[in-house]
Write a protein that holds these residues in place. Structure first.
Motif, PDB file in Angstrom:
ATOM      1  N   MET A 127      39.924  -8.403  86.244  1.00 23.93           N
ATOM      2  CA  MET A 127      39.222  -8.038  85.494  1.00 23.93           C
ATOM      3  C   MET A 127      39.702  -8.326  84.014  1.00 23.93           C
ATOM      4  SD  MET A 127      36.340  -6.648  84.935  1.00 23.93           S
ATOM      5  CE  MET A 127      35.328  -5.343  84.592  1.00 23.93           C
ATOM      6  N   LYS A 128      40.836  -8.041  83.861  1.00 19.09           N
ATOM      7  CA  LYS A 128      41.273  -8.453  82.334  1.00 19.09           C
ATOM      8  C   LYS A 128      40.893  -9.899  81.894  1.00 19.09           C
ATOM      9  CE  LYS A 128      45.203  -8.324  79.257  1.00 19.09           C
ATOM     10  NZ  LYS A 128      46.882  -8.157  79.455  1.00 19.09           N
ATOM     11  N   SER A 129      41.090 -10.748  83.004  1.00 20.51           N
ATOM     12  CA  SER A 129      41.033 -11.978  82.510  1.00 20.51           C
ATOM     13  C   SER A 129      39.456 -12.486  82.273  1.00 20.51           C
ATOM     14  CB  SER A 129      41.435 -13.257  83.822  1.00 20.51           C
ATOM     15  OG  SER A 129      42.756 -13.079  83.709  1.00 20.51           O
ATOM     16  N   LEU A 130      38.721 -11.801  83.066  1.00 21.39           N
ATOM     17  CA  LEU A 130      36.958 -11.971  82.749  1.00 21.39           C
ATOM     18  C   LEU A 130      36.794 -11.436  81.542  1.00 21.39           C
ATOM     19  CD1 LEU A 130      35.579 -11.293  86.048  1.00 21.39           C
ATOM     20  CD2 LEU A 130      35.479 -13.421  85.064  1.00 21.39           C
ATOM     21  N   THR A 131      37.414 -10.601  80.977  1.00 10.74           N
ATOM     22  CA  THR A 131      37.182  -9.769  79.989  1.00 10.74           C
ATOM     23  C   THR A 131      37.520 -10.689  78.629  1.00 10.74           C
ATOM     24  OG1 THR A 131      37.143  -7.468  80.739  1.00 10.74           O
ATOM     25  CG2 THR A 131      37.387  -7.785  78.100  1.00 10.74           C
ATOM     26  N   LEU A 132      38.631 -11.215  78.886  1.00  9.06           N
ATOM     27  CA  LEU A 132      39.438 -12.174  77.809  1.00  9.06           C
ATOM     28  C   LEU A 132      38.344 -13.426  77.674  1.00  9.06           C
ATOM     29  CD1 LEU A 132      43.039 -12.212  78.720  1.00  9.06           C
ATOM     30  CD2 LEU A 132      42.108 -11.347  76.409  1.00  9.06           C
ATOM     31  N   VAL A 133      38.107 -13.720  78.834  1.00  7.68           N
ATOM     32  CA  VAL A 133      36.847 -15.199  78.934  1.00  7.68           C
ATOM     33  C   VAL A 133      35.621 -14.737  78.146  1.00  7.68           C
ATOM     34  CG1 VAL A 133      35.464 -16.690  80.274  1.00  7.68           C
ATOM     35  CG2 VAL A 133      38.202 -16.315  80.860  1.00  7.68           C
ATOM     36  N   ALA A 134      35.247 -13.650  78.248  1.00  8.23           N
ATOM     37  CA  ALA A 134      34.064 -13.132  77.600  1.00  8.23           C
ATOM     38  C   ALA A 134      34.050 -13.019  76.192  1.00  8.23           C
ATOM     39  CB  ALA A 134      33.352 -11.948  78.344  1.00  8.23           C
ATOM     40  N   ILE A 135      35.289 -12.566  75.868  1.00  8.26           N
ATOM     41  CA  ILE A 135      35.718 -12.371  74.404  1.00  8.26           C
ATOM     42  C   ILE A 135      35.838 -13.763  73.717  1.00  8.26           C
ATOM     43  CG2 ILE A 135      37.470 -11.635  72.620  1.00  8.26           C
ATOM     44  CD1 ILE A 135      37.929  -9.226  74.548  1.00  8.26           C
ATOM     45  N   HIS A 136      36.239 -14.562  74.210  1.00 11.36           N
ATOM     46  CA  HIS A 136      36.477 -16.019  73.797  1.00 11.36           C
ATOM     47  C   HIS A 136      35.210 -16.707  73.794  1.00 11.36           C
ATOM     48  CE1 HIS A 136      40.845 -15.571  74.815  1.00 11.36           C
ATOM     49  NE2 HIS A 136      41.121 -16.749  74.109  1.00 11.36           N
ATOM     50  N   VAL A 137      34.425 -16.669  74.876  1.00  9.96           N
ATOM     51  CA  VAL A 137      33.056 -17.314  74.581  1.00  9.96           C
ATOM     52  C   VAL A 137      32.324 -16.696  73.598  1.00  9.96           C
ATOM     53  CG1 VAL A 137      30.806 -17.306  75.901  1.00  9.96           C
ATOM     54  CG2 VAL A 137      32.884 -17.714  77.050  1.00  9.96           C
ATOM     55  N   LEU A 138      32.410 -15.333  73.161  1.00 15.05           N
ATOM     56  CA  LEU A 138      31.671 -14.899  71.935  1.00 15.05           C
ATOM     57  C   LEU A 138      32.216 -15.356  70.635  1.00 15.05           C
ATOM     58  CD1 LEU A 138      31.307 -11.058  73.304  1.00 15.05           C
ATOM     59  CD2 LEU A 138      29.567 -12.882  72.876  1.00 15.05           C
ATOM     60  N   ALA A 139      33.773 -15.398  70.794  1.00 13.34           N
ATOM     61  CA  ALA A 139      34.296 -16.134  69.471  1.00 13.34           C
ATOM     62  C   ALA A 139      34.090 -17.245  69.216  1.00 13.34           C
ATOM     63  CB  ALA A 139      35.878 -15.570  69.555  1.00 13.34           C
ATOM     64  N   TYR A 140      34.321 -18.367  70.113  1.00 13.29           N
ATOM     65  CA  TYR A 140      33.913 -19.714  70.275  1.00 13.29           C
ATOM     66  C   TYR A 140      32.413 -19.759  69.855  1.00 13.29           C
ATOM     67  CZ  TYR A 140      38.471 -21.304  71.602  1.00 13.29           C
ATOM     68  OH  TYR A 140      39.692 -21.287  71.719  1.00 13.29           O
TER      69      TYR A 140
END
Length: 177
Positions: A1-14
């Motif tokens: 779950m942590k990795s999916l949250t991190l990916v989502a945060i990255h997608v938003l930042a990028y």
């Protein structure tokens, strides 16, 4: 779950960087973003940058360079040679002075791939922005934990995510050498 949250945060930042820049990424640039997000997420979780991701970054960066104007080649080739050597020198010097690693070899390899996409001159901006952001994050984290025992305070911050996001910002803003 942590990795999916991190990916989502990255997608938003990028995505935010892309929107602010006004640049419409090409298909190869979207591959670049995907590789950056993959490496950044793994680095945050494990403090390592996958060799496969770096290899793909270098290959796609070289292919991107092939598609660029011939005048872009010297800047990219110099960057691919210079930046890993510079990072390795810093990492080796830190290890010699402090007795432990302060900059991983994953970061050394990562800058070769970033330079393939960004070039030597653009990497100056990438490294400076990443260093400032990394130091600010580390400082904020340490300040937030003031008063805790030095044994319980983690002072390590993955540097790859700062390099990756900075490289994306430079690429989206066309500030590449």
């Amino acid at each position: 779950m942590k990795s999916l949250t991190l990916v989502a945060i990255h997608v938003l930042a990028y995505g935010a960087v892309t929107l602010i820049s006004g640049h419409h990424p090409s298909a190869p640039e979207l591959v670049f973003a995907g590789l950056l997000i993959w490496m950044s997420t793994i680095d945050i979780v494990r403090f390592e940058i996958p060799d496969l991701a770096v290899a793909l970054l270098v290959v796609t960066g070289v292919l991107d360079a092939c598609a660029a104007a011939p005048s872009a080649w010297p800047d990219r080739v110099i960057g691919i040679a210079f930046w890993p050597a510079a990072f390795w020198t810093v990492a080796a010097g830190f290890r010699r002075l402090r007795g432990y690693d302060g900059l991983g070899l994953g970061d050394v390899k990562l800058v070769a791939g970033l330079a393939a996409w960004i070039g030597f001159l653009g990497m100056n901006t990438v490294v400076m922005a990443a260093a400032v952001a990394g130091a600010a994050t580390l400082g904020a984290g340490l300040a937030a934990r003031r008063g805790q025992s030095a044994l319980t305070v983690q002072s390590a911050v993955a540097f790859g995510p700062f390099l990756c996001l900075s490289a994306w910002a430079v690429r989206m803003n066309g500030s590449m050498g």
